[in-house]
Design an enzyme around this catalytic site. Structure first.
Site, short mmCIF file in Angstrom:
data_model
loop_
_atom_site.label_atom_id
_atom_site.label_comp_id
_atom_site.label_asym_id
_atom_site.label_seq_id
_atom_site.Cartn_x
_atom_site.Cartn_y
_atom_site.Cartn_z
N GLN A 135 -47.59 -54.18 0.79
CA GLN A 135 -47.42 -55.51 0.20
C GLN A 135 -46.10 -55.57 -0.58
OE1 GLN A 135 -50.83 -57.85 -1.27
NE2 GLN A 135 -50.02 -57.43 -3.31
N HIS A 156 -4.99 -43.25 -0.62
CA HIS A 156 -5.19 -42.75 -1.99
C HIS A 156 -4.74 -43.78 -3.02
CE1 HIS A 156 -5.46 -38.74 0.00
NE2 HIS A 156 -4.44 -39.20 0.70
N ASN A 161 -53.74 -58.08 8.47
CA ASN A 161 -52.76 -57.02 8.76
C ASN A 161 -51.80 -57.42 9.88
OD1 ASN A 161 -54.08 -55.68 6.78
ND2 ASN A 161 -55.07 -54.17 8.13
N SER A 197 -11.87 -66.42 -20.34
CA SER A 197 -12.39 -65.62 -21.44
C SER A 197 -12.54 -66.52 -22.65
CB SER A 197 -11.42 -64.48 -21.76
OG SER A 197 -11.64 -64.02 -23.08
N LYS A 242 -6.59 -65.45 -19.92
CA LYS A 242 -7.29 -64.68 -18.89
C LYS A 242 -7.96 -65.52 -17.82
CE LYS A 242 -8.82 -60.70 -19.23
NZ LYS A 242 -9.84 -59.67 -19.41
N1 ARG Z 1 -51.31 -59.49 0.84
C1 ARG Z 1 -51.27 -58.49 1.86
C2 ARG Z 1 -49.81 -58.04 2.12
O1 ARG Z 1 -48.91 -58.72 1.77
C3 ARG Z 1 -51.82 -59.00 3.15
C4 ARG Z 1 -52.48 -57.95 3.97
C5 ARG Z 1 -53.73 -57.49 3.33
N2 ARG Z 1 -54.46 -56.62 4.16
C6 ARG Z 1 -55.43 -55.85 3.68
N3 ARG Z 1 -55.99 -55.05 4.50
N4 ARG Z 1 -55.77 -55.89 2.43
O2 ARG Z 1 -49.58 -56.96 2.65
#
Ligand code: ARG
Length: 463
Positions: free
Chosen positions: A319, A153, A107, A274, A280
């Site tokens: 993701q 315009h 993460n 074209s 064209k």
């Molecule tokens: N493939 C995941 C993404 O792109 C990576 C993070 C995954 N984390 C998880 N807790 N499954 O977000």
């Protein structure tokens, strides 16, 4: 990776829906750089031994060399770039590879990698936009006194110069660059070390990894750090607005290149023919820039909708953050390049533009202004008198400056022969010398200022 808790492997559908490697392999450089910074810190803080850290770091270098030479292998079972790199590292250096993931999670890893990618892309956009501005300035300088009709315009309003018109786009791009630069400042905090969501109990040094990766500081809240995609949205908003500007310019080229206008001949290199109509020459590149803007804006919308319902912290929906960012970046880079070429290599037709400016009574405001300054007539009354003059010119089928003085005097006795000086398109643009106005001298002054600004070295942002 999580086999310890699971009795069965994933179904084919799960493997397919779960895999991000087909697109997130684009992050391989960032993933390896972040892992190298992380393992160096683990070694420095004694969380892993210096020897193990060196083994892992060398293994990562070898993987980088392999990917550089042969590309990134795409194995859905490994889901994403983070697991792909780690699996290869295990093959190369054995079980010690497993120590790399101490005190981090995918993460914080994915947030870090993605920030590094977006940051590099912001820098590429900035360089491309700089080149585009240089092209605009060169043509604006060249055409500082080339007269064309200015429109509101899309009706002929007042004469302007082509240089002035092009400098309007210079200003838009200046704001676009500043939007990317602002976004870059906000982006530049390191998520690494936030771990899964709560931080870690290992004695990590987040300042060290932040510094190694060119971030200004570590992020201050681990929940925010792993669930924040504002940086990607900021990028997409800036990209959308920039694409919107390019699309407006593209639209002008489509109009200007049409036969009834004939203001510009597009470069052959950015046009197509074209298959059926030999005469064209189609402005396809301009039309595609206009079309791509819709897709870039769609990418921004897509990620906002992905994010809007997510509770803290990470959810797998996130993701889906990468495809719209990658797509928008590719589309915008191409659009900037196309418009830079179009500005640099188009053949403008100043005679044709001037002819058009002389039609449509573009100097009517100049007549009204003349009545105000020379006849001391209130503007509203001057506007009315001018309306009568335009009506007469229209019925006689002539331009304002071709009317007989006696006819003008019949409309208002206060008009004298000096009025003809004010009625030419040349004197009209020269008169618009207020700051930021279309007078050729003003346009040249703005171009000179802009050139000086572009030549100034950028404030240190190469971090
Ligand atoms: N493939 C995941 C993404 O792109 C990576 C993070 C995954 N984390 C998880 N807790 N499954 O977000």
């Amino acid at each position: 990776m999580w086999g310890g808790r699971f009795a069965e492997g994933p179904s084919a559908i799960m493997r397919e829906i779960n895999a991000s490697i087909p697109f997130d392999k684009a992050l391989w450089r960032q993933d390896i750089a972040a892992s190298k910074a992380h393992v160096a810190m683990l070694g420095e803080t004694g969380i892993v031994t210096k020897d193990d850290a060196a083994t892992i770091s060398n293994g990562l270098d070898q993987i980088a060399a392999e990917y550089q030479a042969d590309g990134v292998p795409e194995d859905w079972d490994l889901e994403d770039i983070h697991m792909t790199v780690e699996a290869r590292l295990t093959e190369l250096v054995g079980p010690v590879a497993g120590r790399l993931h101490t005190a981090r999670s995918r993460n914080d890893q994915v947030a870090t990698d993605f920030k590094l990618w977006v940051r590099a892309e912001m820098d590429r956009m900035d360089s491309a936009l700089h080149l585009f501005q240089q092209a605009l300035l060169a043509r604006a300088d060249e055409h500082a006194a080339s007269i064309m009709p200015g429109f509101t315009h899309l009706q002929t309003a007042q004469p302007v110069t082509l240089g002035h018109h092009l400098m309007a786009y210079y200003e838009m791009i200046r704001r676009d660059r500043s939007r990317f630069a602002d976004a870059r400042v906000r982006l530049n905090e390191s998520p690494l070390g936030s771990a899964a969501l709560a931080g870690t109990g290992f004695p990590i040094d987040r300042n060290m990894t932040a510094q190694a990766l060119g971030f200004d500081r570590p992020t201050a809240n681990s929940l925010d750090a792993v669930s924040d995609r504002d940086f990607a949205l900021d990028f997409l908003m800036a990209a959308s607005q920039c694409a919107l500007h390019l699309s407006r310019l593209a639209e002008e080229f489509v109009i200007w290149a049409s036969q009834p206008f004939g203001f510009v001949r597009l470069p052959d290199s950015l046009s197509t023919g074209s298959s059926i109509m030999p005469q064209k020459k189609n402005p396809d590149a301009a039309e595609l820039v206009r079309g791509h803007a819709g897709r870039v804006i769609g990418c921004a919308t897509s990620l906002m909708i992905t994010m809007k319902g997510l509770p803290l912290a990470y959810s797998k929906d996130m993701q889906d953050d990468k495809p719209p960012v990658f797509e928008a970046a590719g589309l915008l880079e191409l659009s900037i390049a196309a418009m830079t070429g179009m500005i640099a290599d188009s053949d403008f037709n100043p005679e044709r533009m001037r002819d058009a400016a002389e039609q449509g009574f573009a100097t009517a405001t100049d007549l009204a202004d003349w009545l105000v300054t020379q006849g001391d007539i209130p503007f509203r009354e001057a506007h009315h008198i001018t309306g009568a003059a335009v009506k007469l010119a229209e019925s006689e089928g002539v331009a304002l400056d071709q009317l007989q003085l006696s006819a003008l005097k019949d409309i208002d006795a206060r008009i004298d022969e000096r009025v003809f000086d004010a009625l030419s398109v040349g004197s009209s643009v020269r008169a618009r010398s207020s700051y930021g106005g279309t007078a050729p001298a003003e346009v040249r002054a703005r171009v000179a200022e802009a050139k000086a600004l572009l030549a100034k070295p950028k404030p240190a942002e190469d971090k």
